[in-house]
Scaffold this active site. Structure first.
Site, short mmCIF file in Angstrom:
data_model
loop_
_atom_site.label_atom_id
_atom_site.label_comp_id
_atom_site.label_asym_id
_atom_site.label_seq_id
_atom_site.Cartn_x
_atom_site.Cartn_y
_atom_site.Cartn_z
N SER A 1 0.86 -1.24 -0.19
CA SER A 1 0.08 -0.21 0.01
C SER A 1 0.71 1.46 -0.01
O SER A 1 0.53 2.39 -0.15
CB SER A 1 -0.81 -0.16 1.39
OG SER A 1 -0.11 0.16 2.28
N ASN B 1 -2.05 -2.01 13.54
CA ASN B 1 -3.41 -1.74 13.64
C ASN B 1 -3.76 -0.47 14.23
O ASN B 1 -4.61 0.38 13.69
CB ASN B 1 -4.15 -3.00 14.32
CG ASN B 1 -4.03 -4.31 13.36
OD1 ASN B 1 -3.45 -4.19 12.16
ND2 ASN B 1 -4.39 -5.41 13.75
N THR C 1 -39.57 24.96 -11.62
CA THR C 1 -39.72 23.74 -11.00
C THR C 1 -40.04 22.70 -12.04
O THR C 1 -40.62 23.04 -13.24
CB THR C 1 -40.91 23.74 -10.01
OG1 THR C 1 -42.16 23.95 -10.70
CG2 THR C 1 -40.55 24.68 -8.69
N HIS C 2 -39.63 21.41 -12.14
CA HIS C 2 -39.65 20.71 -13.21
C HIS C 2 -38.95 21.09 -14.53
O HIS C 2 -39.44 20.87 -15.53
CB HIS C 2 -41.14 20.24 -13.73
CG HIS C 2 -41.92 19.93 -12.29
ND1 HIS C 2 -42.02 18.61 -12.04
CD2 HIS C 2 -42.53 20.68 -11.47
CE1 HIS C 2 -43.09 18.65 -10.85
NE2 HIS C 2 -43.23 19.87 -10.47
N SER D 1 -13.90 23.44 -29.09
CA SER D 1 -14.18 22.17 -29.82
C SER D 1 -13.02 22.06 -30.77
O SER D 1 -12.64 22.94 -31.55
CB SER D 1 -15.48 22.13 -30.38
OG SER D 1 -15.51 21.11 -31.64
N LYS E 1 -17.87 26.76 -30.76
CA LYS E 1 -18.16 26.00 -29.60
C LYS E 1 -17.45 26.67 -28.50
O LYS E 1 -16.21 27.02 -28.66
CB LYS E 1 -17.97 24.31 -29.61
CG LYS E 1 -18.96 23.73 -30.34
CD LYS E 1 -20.47 23.79 -30.04
CE LYS E 1 -20.90 23.04 -28.58
NZ LYS E 1 -20.57 21.62 -28.71
N ASN F 1 -17.64 25.47 -24.50
CA ASN F 1 -18.13 24.34 -23.56
C ASN F 1 -17.90 24.66 -22.19
O ASN F 1 -16.78 24.80 -21.70
CB ASN F 1 -17.52 22.88 -24.23
CG ASN F 1 -18.06 22.91 -25.69
OD1 ASN F 1 -19.19 23.10 -25.92
ND2 ASN F 1 -17.11 21.89 -26.31
N GLU G 1 -19.25 20.19 -16.45
CA GLU G 1 -19.53 18.86 -16.78
C GLU G 1 -18.66 17.76 -15.89
O GLU G 1 -18.93 16.68 -15.58
CB GLU G 1 -19.29 18.68 -18.29
CG GLU G 1 -20.37 19.27 -19.12
CD GLU G 1 -20.13 19.52 -20.36
OE1 GLU G 1 -20.47 18.46 -21.18
OE2 GLU G 1 -19.33 20.39 -20.84
N TYR H 1 -9.42 -5.95 13.23
CA TYR H 1 -8.67 -5.57 12.02
C TYR H 1 -8.86 -6.72 10.80
O TYR H 1 -8.57 -8.16 11.24
CB TYR H 1 -7.18 -5.41 11.94
CG TYR H 1 -6.48 -4.83 10.83
CD1 TYR H 1 -6.72 -3.46 10.35
CD2 TYR H 1 -5.73 -5.91 10.02
CE1 TYR H 1 -6.17 -3.19 9.04
CE2 TYR H 1 -5.20 -5.59 8.82
CZ TYR H 1 -5.39 -4.19 8.44
OH TYR H 1 -4.86 -3.69 7.33
N GLN I 1 -7.31 -2.15 4.39
CA GLN I 1 -6.70 -1.26 3.62
C GLN I 1 -7.18 -0.62 2.36
O GLN I 1 -6.73 0.34 2.15
CB GLN I 1 -5.36 -2.24 3.13
CG GLN I 1 -4.26 -1.44 2.44
CD GLN I 1 -3.10 -2.38 2.34
OE1 GLN I 1 -2.38 -2.82 3.38
NE2 GLN I 1 -2.65 -2.98 1.04
N LYS J 1 -8.44 3.45 1.99
CA LYS J 1 -7.37 4.74 1.75
C LYS J 1 -7.64 5.22 0.31
O LYS J 1 -7.49 6.30 0.08
CB LYS J 1 -5.81 4.13 1.84
CG LYS J 1 -5.49 4.24 3.48
CD LYS J 1 -4.26 3.68 3.78
CE LYS J 1 -4.49 3.09 5.24
NZ LYS J 1 -5.32 1.88 5.05
#
Ligand code: ARG
Length: 455
Positions: free
Chosen positions: A20, A107, A152-153, A274, A280, A282, A287, A314, A319, A322
């Protein structure tokens, strides 16, 4: 580290599978702080001489300096950050280094390190949250009374202001800060001294270790202390909710930047072009933020699933906590920074927003409220306005331009002042309750946040 019991070295594949250190190396600061406090407790208990303690403490400081200078070589054979540092310490200072692990296990060591790590990172995330709040409040102030439709909606509902809309996110981020602070409070308890599972026959002063490491108290059950990963789940959950909020903000921004909405323009620095379509611009940052939120949820889910079937205490499965933790922390920190910058540079197209807000249909509910004030029960008023809306749709005459005769043909409750409700500024000023989008509320809340965030 366990050579006494084994006659064969660990297989290469097992080393690669189980190491690790390639990611948990980043716990080095916490690991060194924990080891130093542990050594000091050993000194107090008479297990180390002053000279031995100093050799350990100085050796650890030198290792720390080397790591920070990029001069430390991490070794995969030594599995994790804990064994790498301990092994290097013994290489450098000899015998005293080999005493450090007395009355300690990896541990309780890993539980200590990750608690300290979460605490430090939560503090940084809180700073960044505040910073994004500052950007939002600054924009809310700039466009405090800029009228726009509320949805709304995703259908136009009622008029709001850009100030009110942006301040909604400031409220959300404030709850996020509360959640992080709450998680921080609960995780700030020292597990060191819990050993592998059942403490140790060599009893170090757990309280003095806790104080040195800035913990508020010590854990009360060694088994719980070793098995507990609540603090990781809570940190990941708090981060996932920040992600939810940033993702919704992103979606609003993406919509506002379309030609169809046109309410806002992001700076060139925070958008991309683009490779094919020259026109474009963007909203990639928004996003990406929306997309990365999926990973934040996934990381929380990964740890929750990893923990659910584990018998106390443990198990090596732990592990696996992480990488999701580190990924969520890295992701949210960058997301908060880039969103703060992007919002600060955003321009709101006030005229476009006002045109959209001036759709008289947005005040159909206000017209129903007008009828209520004239004594019509709300359900009936709703129906009478519905008829006016239908008349507007079928005749093509805007709702606020129907004639007295047309209104009266629907109901006598419509008086000649009915069309006054369509005055936008008045519509806002009539919403006098706390929490409603009126100018006084918005500026009061902006002043409130400015005060809180200047601290
Ligand atoms: N690298 C381990 C982890 O992250 C440290 C604890 C290892 N303990 C053990 N008994 N193998 O969980």
């Amino acid at each position: 580290m366990w050579k006494g019991r084994f006659s064969q070295p660990t297989a290469d594949l097992v080393q690669r599978y189980g190491e690790s250190v390639s990611y948990d190396w980043r716990l080095y600061r916490q690991d060194i702080a924990g080891s130093t406090a542990h050594a000091r407790a050993q000194l107090k208990a008479g297990l180390l001489t002053q000279a031995e303690f100093e050799a350990i403490a100085n050796g650890l400081q030198e290792i720390l300096a080397d790591i920070e200078a990029g001069k430390f070589t991490w070794s995969q054979e030594l599995e994790d950050v804990h064994m790498n540092i301990e092994n290097e310490l013994t290489n450098r200072i000899g015998a005293p280094g080999a005493k450090l692990h007395t009355a300690r296990s990896r541990n309780d060591q890993v539980a200590t390190d990750t608690r300290l790590y979460c605490r430090a990172e939560i503090d940084q995330i809180l700073e960044k949250l505040r910073n994004l709040q500052r950007s939002l409040v600054m924009k809310a102030k700039q466009y405090a009374d800029t009228m726009m439709p509320g949805y709304t909606h995703l259908q136009r509902a009622q008029p709001v202001t850009m100030g009110h809309h942006l301040l909604a996110y400031v409220e959300m981020l404030n709850r996020d800060a509360e959640r992080l602070n709450d998680a921080r409070k609960r995780l700030n308890v020292s597990p060191l001294g819990s050993g592998a599972i059942a403490g140790s026959t060599i009893c170090l002063d757990r309280h003095s270790i806790a104080i040195e490491l800035g913990f508020d108290s010590v854990t009360e059950n060694s088994m719980d202390a070793i098995a507990d990963r609540d603090y990781i789940m809570e940190t990941l959950f708090a981060i996932a909710v920040i992600g939810a909020h940033l993702s919704r903000l992103s979606e609003d921004l993406i919509l506002w930047c379309t030609a169809e909405f046109g309410f806002a323009t992001l700076s060139d620095a925070h958008t991309t072009g683009s490779s094919l379509m020259p026109q474009k611009k963007n909203p990639d940052v928004a996003e990406l933020t929306r997309g990365k939120t999926g990973r934040l949820y996934g990381n929380l889910n990964a740890v929750m699933v990893a923990v659910k079937g584990l018998p106390l205490t443990y198990n090596r499965d732990l592990q696996e906590d992480k990488e999701p933790l580190f990924d969520s922390i890295d992701t949210i920190k960058l997301a908060l920074d880039v969103n703060a910058e992007m919002i600060a540079a955003m321009v709101v197209n006030e005229a476009t927003a006002l045109t959209a807000a001036s759709d008289p249909m947005l005040l159909a509910t206000d017209l129903a409220d007008y009828l209520v004030r004239n004594g019509v029960p709300f359900r009936k008023a709703h129906e009478l306005v519905g008829k006016a809306v239908a008349m507007s749709v079928s005749t093509g005459i805007p709702l606020n331009q129907l004639s007295d005769e047309q209104f009266k043909s629907i109901s006598d409750a419509y008086k000649s002042d009915a069309r006054d409700v369509f005055e936008l500024t008045k519509a806002f000023s009539q919403r006098t309750n706390p929490g409603a989008p009126n100018s006084a509320n918005t500026s009061r809340r902006i002043a409130y946040w400015e005060k809180i965030l200047s601290k």
